[in-house]
Scaffold this motif. Structure first.
Motif, short mmCIF file in Angstrom:
data_model
loop_
_atom_site.label_atom_id
_atom_site.label_comp_id
_atom_site.label_asym_id
_atom_site.label_seq_id
_atom_site.Cartn_x
_atom_site.Cartn_y
_atom_site.Cartn_z
N SER A 140 0.81 -1.22 0.00
CA SER A 140 0.00 0.00 0.00
C SER A 140 0.84 1.27 0.00
N TYR A 141 2.15 1.10 -0.06
CA TYR A 141 3.05 2.25 0.01
C TYR A 141 2.88 3.19 -1.18
N PHE A 142 2.82 4.51 -0.89
CA PHE A 142 2.80 5.55 -1.90
C PHE A 142 3.63 6.70 -1.34
N GLU A 202 15.66 -0.87 22.72
CA GLU A 202 14.68 -1.31 21.72
C GLU A 202 14.72 -0.50 20.43
N LYS A 203 14.77 0.81 20.57
CA LYS A 203 14.68 1.68 19.39
C LYS A 203 15.82 1.41 18.41
N SER A 204 17.03 1.28 18.93
CA SER A 204 18.18 1.04 18.05
C SER A 204 18.15 -0.36 17.45
N ALA A 205 17.39 -1.26 18.07
CA ALA A 205 17.33 -2.64 17.57
C ALA A 205 16.25 -2.84 16.51
N LEU A 206 15.34 -1.88 16.38
CA LEU A 206 14.27 -2.01 15.39
C LEU A 206 14.84 -1.94 13.98
N LEU A 207 14.23 -2.70 13.08
CA LEU A 207 14.68 -2.70 11.69
C LEU A 207 14.27 -1.42 10.98
N ASP A 208 15.16 -0.90 10.14
CA ASP A 208 14.85 0.27 9.32
C ASP A 208 13.96 -0.13 8.15
N ILE A 209 13.16 0.84 7.68
CA ILE A 209 12.40 0.64 6.46
C ILE A 209 13.37 0.62 5.28
N SER A 210 13.14 -0.25 4.33
CA SER A 210 14.02 -0.31 3.16
C SER A 210 13.93 0.98 2.36
N SER A 211 14.99 1.32 1.66
CA SER A 211 15.03 2.57 0.88
C SER A 211 13.95 2.60 -0.20
N SER A 212 13.52 1.45 -0.67
CA SER A 212 12.47 1.40 -1.70
C SER A 212 11.10 1.76 -1.12
N HIS A 213 10.98 1.75 0.21
CA HIS A 213 9.71 2.10 0.87
C HIS A 213 9.88 3.26 1.85
N TRP A 214 10.97 4.02 1.68
CA TRP A 214 11.21 5.20 2.50
C TRP A 214 12.03 6.17 1.65
N LYS A 215 11.33 7.00 0.88
CA LYS A 215 11.98 7.82 -0.14
C LYS A 215 12.03 9.30 0.27
N LYS A 216 12.42 10.13 -0.68
CA LYS A 216 12.71 11.54 -0.41
C LYS A 216 11.55 12.27 0.25
N LEU A 217 10.35 12.12 -0.30
CA LEU A 217 9.20 12.83 0.26
C LEU A 217 8.87 12.35 1.67
N ASP A 218 9.06 11.06 1.92
CA ASP A 218 8.80 10.51 3.24
C ASP A 218 9.77 11.08 4.26
N LYS A 219 11.04 11.20 3.87
CA LYS A 219 12.07 11.75 4.75
C LYS A 219 11.87 13.24 4.99
N SER A 220 11.28 13.93 4.04
CA SER A 220 11.14 15.38 4.12
C SER A 220 10.03 15.81 5.06
N GLU A 221 9.00 15.01 5.17
CA GLU A 221 7.88 15.38 6.04
C GLU A 221 8.21 15.04 7.49
N PHE A 222 7.44 15.63 8.42
CA PHE A 222 7.61 15.28 9.83
C PHE A 222 7.19 13.85 10.04
N HIS A 223 8.03 13.07 10.72
CA HIS A 223 7.74 11.64 10.92
C HIS A 223 8.34 11.20 12.25
N LEU A 224 8.02 9.97 12.64
CA LEU A 224 8.55 9.39 13.88
C LEU A 224 9.76 8.53 13.52
N ASN A 225 10.82 8.66 14.32
CA ASN A 225 11.99 7.84 14.06
C ASN A 225 12.66 7.41 15.36
#
Length: 225
Positions: A140-142, A202-225
């Motif tokens: 469902s990623y966009f 826990e936070k450092s142990a969580l898996l990152d989202i792959s770059s194919s599902h976490w792109k420029k617009l996603d990084k630019s908006e306010f988000h939780l990390n």
């Protein structure tokens, strides 16, 4: 996928231990139903949804305040869904109800549950009960619109708070306790215990989202990390 079925079940076992240790455990459902049609639930109000999730057996844990937690892992379709539904009533727990009515509580005893349900519907409803759901769905990623990993906060709205991590059942439970049950959360962080120690890492142990599902617009908006 974020983790295997075995690790998923192990985390649910840890959640049960935690809830029991802080005296916030009411029931565990080892065989929740996967027969969930979101289109049906979207037509219902909050109270109807809460009742249906219980009657349709779509929950993993019931808390002592009659709120529910549900954890779903769909490895084949690469999906995760965790849901917290706060009880919409200002009510006693089932155990408290039995004690209040001078009835001896026996483990797994549900013989008075019909009376308890009548009691529940006589209780005052909360003005704004809270629903929080975490979804991970690559299909469902966009970019910039529908994050693969996101939190829904509230009922029947379009809020999706993007995350650049993949949450686990335990990390989601920590969020629920921290945000909606500060008194219980305080008991965890002021003393040394296994949950607190795991939470610190826990936070450092969580898996990152792959770059194919976490792109420029996603990084630019306010988000939780």
């Amino acid at each position: 996928m974020s983790f295997a079925k075995g690790k998923f079940e192990a985390e649910l076992n840890d959640i049960e231990k935690l809830l029991r240790n802080i005296d916030f455990f009411e029931e565990r459902n080892f065989y929740p139903s996967n027969d969930f049609d979101p289109s049906v639930y979207r037509k219902k109000n909050y109270l109807e949804n809460w009742k249906s999730l219980i009657s349709d057996n779509i929950y993993s844990f019931m808390l002592t305040d009659n709120s529910i937690l549900n954890f779903k892992l769909d490895i084949d379709n690469r999906k995760i869904s965790y849901t917290y539904y706060e009880c919409p009533f200002k009510s006693l727990s089932y155990k408290e109800y039995l004690i209040d009515n001078d009835i001896d509580f026996e483990e797994d005893s549900k013989i008075f549950i019909d009376y308890y349900e009548v009691y529940l519907h006589q209780c005052e409803q909360k003005e704004n009960p809270l629903m929080i759901r975490y979804d991970y769905d690559e299909n469902s990623y966009f970019e910039g619109v529908h994050p693969a990993s996101h939190l829904h906060v509230g009922h029947k709205n379009q809020v999706r708070l993007g995350l650049n991590k993949i949450l686990t059942p335990k990390s989601f439970t920590s969020i629920i306790l921290r945000q909606n049950y500060p008194a219980y959360w305080k008991t965890l962080i002021i003393s040394k215990n296994t949950w607190r120690e795991a939470f610190l890492k826990e936070k450092s142990a969580l898996l990152d989202i792959s770059s194919s599902h976490w792109k420029k617009l996603d990084k630019s908006e306010f988000h939780l990390n």
